[in-house]
Motif scaffolding. Structure first.
Motif, short mmCIF file in Angstrom:
data_model
loop_
_atom_site.label_atom_id
_atom_site.label_comp_id
_atom_site.label_asym_id
_atom_site.label_seq_id
_atom_site.Cartn_x
_atom_site.Cartn_y
_atom_site.Cartn_z
N VAL A 60 0.83 -1.20 0.00
CA VAL A 60 0.00 0.00 0.00
C VAL A 60 0.87 1.26 0.00
O VAL A 60 0.59 2.23 -0.70
CB VAL A 60 -0.96 0.00 1.21
N VAL A 63 2.20 1.90 -3.69
CA VAL A 63 1.27 2.38 -4.71
C VAL A 63 0.76 3.79 -4.38
O VAL A 63 0.57 4.61 -5.28
CB VAL A 63 0.09 1.42 -4.95
N VAL A 67 1.28 7.71 -6.54
CA VAL A 67 0.25 8.73 -6.75
C VAL A 67 0.78 10.11 -6.36
O VAL A 67 0.59 11.10 -7.08
CB VAL A 67 -1.02 8.41 -5.93
N ALA A 419 -12.98 9.54 -6.57
CA ALA A 419 -12.44 8.22 -6.88
C ALA A 419 -11.32 7.84 -5.92
O ALA A 419 -11.24 6.71 -5.45
CB ALA A 419 -11.94 8.18 -8.32
N PHE A 420 -10.46 8.81 -5.60
CA PHE A 420 -9.36 8.50 -4.66
C PHE A 420 -9.92 8.14 -3.29
O PHE A 420 -9.46 7.20 -2.65
CB PHE A 420 -8.40 9.70 -4.53
N VAL A 423 -11.42 4.57 -3.62
CA VAL A 423 -10.41 3.53 -3.77
C VAL A 423 -9.57 3.41 -2.50
O VAL A 423 -9.29 2.31 -2.03
CB VAL A 423 -9.51 3.83 -4.98
N TYR A 424 -9.21 4.55 -1.92
CA TYR A 424 -8.37 4.51 -0.73
C TYR A 424 -9.13 3.93 0.47
O TYR A 424 -8.54 3.22 1.29
CB TYR A 424 -7.84 5.91 -0.40
N LEU A 427 -9.13 0.31 -0.09
CA LEU A 427 -7.76 -0.17 0.11
C LEU A 427 -7.43 -0.25 1.59
O LEU A 427 -6.86 -1.23 2.07
CB LEU A 427 -6.81 0.80 -0.59
N LEU A 430 -9.36 -3.15 3.20
CA LEU A 430 -8.77 -4.43 2.79
C LEU A 430 -7.45 -4.68 3.50
O LEU A 430 -7.17 -5.77 3.99
CB LEU A 430 -8.47 -4.37 1.30
N ASP A 431 -6.65 -3.62 3.53
CA ASP A 431 -5.33 -3.72 4.13
C ASP A 431 -5.45 -4.09 5.60
O ASP A 431 -4.76 -4.99 6.08
CB ASP A 431 -4.60 -2.39 3.97
#
Lengths: 462, 343
Positions: A60, A63, A67, A419-420, A423-424, A427, A430-431
């Motif tokens: 994480v 990636v 950005v 979107a960020f 998605v974040y 993420l 999930l992380d």
């Protein structure tokens, strides 16, 4: 405005993972060294176990870092063009020196466990750790230049580099580099402390994993305490630098509106920060002591600094959002003090042969597990403080935030911001889930371990 | 002043080289991710595909970060205008790279088939999107885009999706698929390697045709040369070399000479990129409407002091990076095969 939100979302999110990565890489390297030097099987197991956790965070961290490299050009093109001569160099050097190093050697470390000689495998993880630390140095070089620009002149509306050594020797850089890296070590230390305590408690009495986790508990308590005390010391040094280079930030941290000699330090305020607080605790003379090491030293107030800035830069407000700086500063320091107390207590409670008695303390061990959150609070609020305290400037005294943005349409910016965030969030969730899952796995469970040479297929990992 | 002029041109070339390194290396790992769903018979094949690039993809991607950082430092105006102008396109790439990056690490964490399928899909899409966008963006850079004075681009995402840019994007995606399949055919064994070889031939035929169309189209569209430009014959020759190398790579892999084929497909990528950079020179962001709106090398470069620092740092550390990256490839040089196939 949207650009600000987007940048704060992507940096704060990134900075949530990065200190953990920097710290854990060092911790894993240290554990693996102990394992090799002492031929200690427990340290070997622990280094693998925490190495698995490191990899999840590293994915994480990497990636979200990519950005950021492009965020400046995407949303802050006017800023990029203004500062690129100076700001771009540390970023490019970071990629060349540090990012390559950590990315290449993490691959070698993960996949090379059964393929490299032991010494080279150990060198690999140290190279990863060195890469993360170098990375922090160059990123903070760029950031410190925004806090306190040095080694430049203005030419044709651009800041132009005149002395690169001055950029690297920036006192603000060295202050924040030491503070940030030690903070990262403390973050990993508190995490290892919390996880090891929790796991040691869960292992049945007599299990050979129990002493292994206890060993990590005791080690990480020391590591955390020493790192955090040094964080405090470096923070104290930074306060004096801030008093010299960014007096407005200092005043905003304290909500000190009028210049005072022998200024007191405000511990807590309830109610309005500016006028009549309902309730306040203050320590006499402490702020002056922090600012310039003297009992009656003068600390400049917000109103006085604002008047001076108007005279210097023209009409406008040069005051940050004071409640934000005041409270983020207090949250950072408060969390830091809690970490020191907690780790000191663990050292005390596990002294000699008292480890089992320590594990029997239900609330104490719960507090240690909850303590994992403390460095994250300190990191995030510290980051918010240092950035918010520079407002309204993006480059202190040279360019305001409002002038730094791109000429991108609001719709496009809203789209990317949305979107960020989406998605974040996914993420992050999930992380966290994978992290907890991995931390519950058995100490020796190398079932689908990275770099574990599969019996069937050479080097199968994923 | 002469050394100053030389330094900014040098940095234009160096940024070209960074992109070359990036596309050559990440080109094959993108390609492996793109063809993996088509050549894998089962989960184990998928894992072999991913493991073939597992130790190196991350290091490959750093070439992009370095190209971005070097552009920021050496050409702040180019960096600022290009990335704020090609805003949504670059944003798509970043999203794709996020999803792809974590897919490598997260896929193996659970054994559930649905979980793995999801991340396989993420890995595929996260590779295909940038593979298309890079080709389209570079095609836009050579044909020029509509710019306001000072090199400001307002055309949005749709303005970049000119038909020729789409052809360019498909050309790069198929070329990477070819490059990646050739890599897989060398790096794996048995049925998987054989299917990768066949996939390479299909991708290679498509890549050769698409690249030829893109090169011819851009050449015929004929944006007039600006003062100081190199003869248009050079980019055209490089483009033609790229087409030939793609065709050659396809023929070589079809006849089972994987190593030579890989060099040839790599050459196709490098020649294509060389055509782009030589055609852009001495501009960095060419305008298709009014020539004076273009950004030039001289007009967007950093001052001398920055370029000197950057040159020294690059001269000292690039060989070091190349050495340890090269060593990584050496450490992980052997084929990945199933036990039954002879491991």
């Amino acid at each position: 405005m949207l650009a600000r939100w987007e940048f704060s979302v992507v940096t704060v999110f990134h900075f949530f993972f990065v200190p953990l990565t920097i710290g854990l890489a060092f911790v894993v390297a240290f554990m693996q060294t102990l394992a090799y030097a002492r031929h200690d099987r427990d340290w070997d197991r622990l280094s693998r176990y925490f190495g698995r956790l490191l990899l999840i965070e590293m994915a994480v961290g990497i990636v979200t870092g990519i950005v950021l490299e492009f965020q400046f050009g995407l949303n802050w093109s006017a800023f990029s063009i203004f500062v690129g001569n100076i700001f771009g160099a540390p970023l490019a050097i970071e990629a060349l020196l540090a990012f390559f190093m950590e990315s290449t050697f993490i691959g070698l470390w993960v996949f090379g466990r059964d393929r490299l000689p032991r010494s080279l495998h150990l060198v690999s993880i140290w190279m990863v750790s060195l890469g993360t630390v170098l990375s922090a140095f160059f990123i903070l070089a760029a950031n410190s230049w925004m806090q306190h620009p040095v080694g430049y002149r203005i030419s044709h509306g651009q800041a132009v580099l005149t002395n690169f050594w001055a950029v690297l020797a920036n006192p603000v850089l060295w202050g924040s580099f030491v503070h940030t890296v030690l903070g990262a070590f403390a973050t990993a230390g508190a995490l290892v402390l919390g996880i090891s305590t929790w796991r040691a408690r869960r292992e049945p009495a007599g299990s050979e994993h129990r002493p292994a986790f206890l060993q990590a508990t005791r080690w990480s308590a020391w590591f955390t305490m020493v790192s955090t005390v040094l964080v405090a010391v470096s923070g104290d040094v930074q306060a004096r630098l801030m008093d010299v280079y960014q007096p407005m930030k200092m005043a905003a941290a304290e909500a000190l509106y009028h210049t005072e000699s022998g200024a007191s330090f405000s511990l807590l305020t309830i109610g309005n920060l500016k006028n009549q607080p309902i309730f306040q605790i203050r320590i006499p003379h402490l702020l002056s002591l922090i600012a310039d090491l003297s009992w009656d030293g003068q600390v400049k107030g917000i109103d006085n600094l604002q008047a001076a800035d108007v005279a210097r830069y023209g009409h406008g407000s040069y005051i940050p959002v004071v409640p934000l700086t005041y409270w983020s500063f207090r949250a950072m320091v408060g969390a830091g003090i809690c970490i020191i107390l907690l780790s000191a207590w663990v050292i005390w409670a596990t002294r000699g042969t008292r480890s089992e008695a320590f594990l029997a303390k239900r609330w104490g061990t719960r507090a240690v597990v909850a303590g994992i959150a403390l460095p994250f609070i300190a990191n995030t609020t510290g980051w918010v403080f240092t950035e918010a305290g520079r407002q309204p400037w993006v480059v202190n005294g040279l360019m305001t935030v409002a002038k730094g943005v791109s000429s991108v349409t609001t719709a496009d910016m809203a789209l990317t911001l949305g979107a960020f965030v989406l998605v974040y969030s996914a993420l992050g969730a999930l992380d966290a889930w994978l992290f907890v899952r991995a931390s519950k796995r058995d100490l020796d469970d190398t079932g689908h371990d990275e770099g574990h040479a599969d019996a069937e297929v050479a080097g199968l990992v994923y | 002043m002469s050394s100053f002029a030389a330094l900014d041109t040098t940095w234009f070339a160096l940024i070209g080289l960074l992109w070359a390194g990036y596309l050559f290396l990440e080109g094959f790992d993108f390609g492996v991710s793109i063809v993996a769903p088509f050549v894998s018979a089962d989960d184990q094949d998928r894992r072999i595909c991913i493991n073939a690039i597992g130790p190196v993809w991350d290091g490959n991607e750093v070439w992009l970060v370095t190209a971005g950082g070097a552009t920021f430092a050496a050409f702040p105006l180019w960096y600022g205008r290009l990335f704020s102008g090609f805003y949504l396109a670059l944003f798509l790439v970043l999203l794709a790279l996020i999803v792809r990056g974590v897919s490598f690490e997260f896929r193996g964490k659970l054994t559930s088939a649905a979980w793995r399928r999801t991340w396989d899909w993420a890995n595929f899409a996260g590779s295909l999107v940038p593979a298309v966008v890079w080709g389209a963006a570079f095609t836009d850079l050579v044909r020029g885009v509509v710019l306001a004075p000072g090199g400001v681009y307002f055309g949005g995402l749709l303005g970049l999706l000119h038909p020729v840019a789409l052809v360019g994007g498909l050309a790069s995606a198929t070329l990477f698929a070819l490059h990646g399949s050739v890599f897989l055919s060398m790096k794996t064994g048995g049925g998987l390697a054989e299917r990768a070889r066949k996939a390479a031939v299909v991708a290679g035929v498509a890549a050769t045709a698409l690249l030829a169309v893109a090169v011819a189209w851009v050449a015929l569209a004929g944006r007039p040369s600006v003062p100081g430009a190199v003869s248009p014959v050079l980019p055209l020759a490089l483009g033609a070399l790229g087409v030939l190398a793609a065709a050659g790579g396809t023929a070589l892999v079809a006849t089972g000479r994987g190593g030579l084929a890989f060099l040839s497909t790599g050459l196709a990528i490098l020649a294509g990129l060389g055509a782009v950079f030589s055609r852009m020179f001495p501009e960095v962001l060419p305008a298709s409407n009014v020539a004076s709106h273009s950004l030039t090398i001289a007009g967007s470069a950093s001052q001398h002091e920055t370029l000197v620092v950057m040159t020294v740092v690059a001269a000292v550390f690039t060989p070091l990076v190349l050495a340890y990256q090269g060593w990584t490839y050496w450490v992980f040089r052997q084929r990945l095969v199933r036990a039954t196939a002879g491991a």
